[in-house]
Design a protein around this motif. Sequence first.
Motif, PDB file in Angstrom:
ATOM      1  N   GLY A  24      11.547  -5.640  12.018  1.00  0.00           N
ATOM      2  CA  GLY A  24      11.376  -7.071  12.233  1.00  0.00           C
ATOM      3  C   GLY A  24      10.631  -7.424  13.498  1.00  0.00           C
ATOM      4  N   LYS A  58       3.090   0.565  12.298  1.00  0.00           N
ATOM      5  CA  LYS A  58       3.076  -0.790  11.743  1.00  0.00           C
ATOM      6  C   LYS A  58       4.173  -0.964  10.698  1.00  0.00           C
ATOM      7  N   ASN A 110       7.023  -8.300  15.245  1.00  0.00           N
ATOM      8  CA  ASN A 110       5.673  -8.764  14.928  1.00  0.00           C
ATOM      9  C   ASN A 110       4.674  -8.045  15.819  1.00  0.00           C
ATOM     10  N   HIS A 111       3.781  -7.273  15.214  1.00  0.00           N
ATOM     11  CA  HIS A 111       2.816  -6.504  16.004  1.00  0.00           C
ATOM     12  C   HIS A 111       1.705  -7.379  16.576  1.00  0.00           C
ATOM     13  N   LEU A 112       1.575  -8.609  16.085  1.00  0.00           N
ATOM     14  CA  LEU A 112       0.570  -9.509  16.631  1.00  0.00           C
ATOM     15  C   LEU A 112       1.086 -10.348  17.788  1.00  0.00           C
ATOM     16  N   SER A 113       2.382 -10.231  18.078  1.00  0.00           N
ATOM     17  CA  SER A 113       2.971 -11.043  19.144  1.00  0.00           C
ATOM     18  C   SER A 113       2.576 -10.498  20.519  1.00  0.00           C
ATOM     19  N   LYS A 120       7.465  -3.434  11.003  1.00  0.00           N
ATOM     20  CA  LYS A 120       7.822  -4.381   9.953  1.00  0.00           C
ATOM     21  C   LYS A 120       9.255  -4.166   9.494  1.00  0.00           C
TER      22      LYS A 120
END
Length: 421
Positions: free
Chosen positions: A106, A99, A108-111, A103
């Motif tokens: 750049g 994670k 996004n791990h929620l994408s 970050k």
Amino acid sequence: MACTSCSTSDGGAPKGCKNNGTCGTDSCNKLTVFDWLSNMSLPNGDAPFDCVEVRFKNGRKEFYRNTEKLTLSMGDIVATVASPGHDIGIVTLTGELVKIQMKKKGVNHLSNDVPKIYRKASQKDIDIWSTARDKEEPMKVRARELAIAQKLEMKISDIEFQGDGSKATFYYTANDRIDFRALIKDFAKEFSTRIEMKQVGFRQEAARLGGIGSCGRELCCSTWLTDFRSVNTSAARYQQLSLNPQKLAGQCGKLKCCLNYELDTYMDALKDFPDFETKLVTEKGDAICQKQDIFKGLMWFAYTNNFANWHVLKIEQVKEIVAENKLKNKVSSLEDYAIEIVAEPEKNFNNAMGQESLTRFDQPKPKKKPNKKRKPAGENAIVANNNKPANNNNNNRQNSNDKKPAEPRKPIIITKNVDKK
């Protein structure tokens, strides 16, 4: 903690990813991140992070989502989504540190755009992947020949096959824009596979290929450096380095990234120094700065009418003279403020271990002088070895000498007339 594909094959040579069994424990991986949270358990009720970091050839890393809830650890070989088909990579990082890395990059791990992992690679997948990797070097040689035949100003630096062998990515460097449409047709006809061309910079090329720098260590860009900051020649000027492009350029042909490492320290040290363009006004004439020593806090000045003689001043003394000049006062001369630098005695190395000198091969060996005294050659030559008697000719000569003794030589008397007074 090596991956299972690094087991040795016939002849003792490792197979699989060819990392020689050091996938997760050694520095075989480029830009490896140490998982310092691997021995810590998650709090109760928290699920492990569902994304992992996967490494491909030459340090190329991507993030994938573990949708199948596979038990993955560092060094596992997995099959991931590719376009088209699938690709084979090695897991280099799992857990919460992924994670942080996402970050940092750049991502996004929620994408929903994060690709997923299909499965752990089977032995068949590994064999196909290994066979495709073996084709890369001979293919690179042939690809360069085809590029030269078309007279394209480009350099094919590396080739990377996809894990299933359905696509080959050609990495190249070029100064200008290249029209390689005809070249791709030749590649597809020659190699019978899907071709993709990617242009990389010269620094990215050095990072992919790796190497040893002038410092004797592995290149920073291929081991730990993740970003490429711009390097200017002003960094060399501030550090008072000679502007020699052969010494300042790295393996990529650009200025070395390490010129920026100590630049901030030099800039902080130069804040206490007067400006290099400072002119000192004395009764003997004006003096300008010729040299600075940042570590010792010294400045060398020379008169404008005599640049051959330099005078060494401390920065405190220079500031004192500058303060007097601001008051429109001239100091008598620089000699009143100059300091004398005592030459340090040379420190000769004392070899306590009794080892030979490292410079013993520097001096050439002296040539042997030819022997002017040569033995007579011919049938009548006398050869005497140790206590062996001489040959018959010598004995006959001695017998003849015994019969006829030699007559004594008459003395020669030289007289000189001396006038008597």
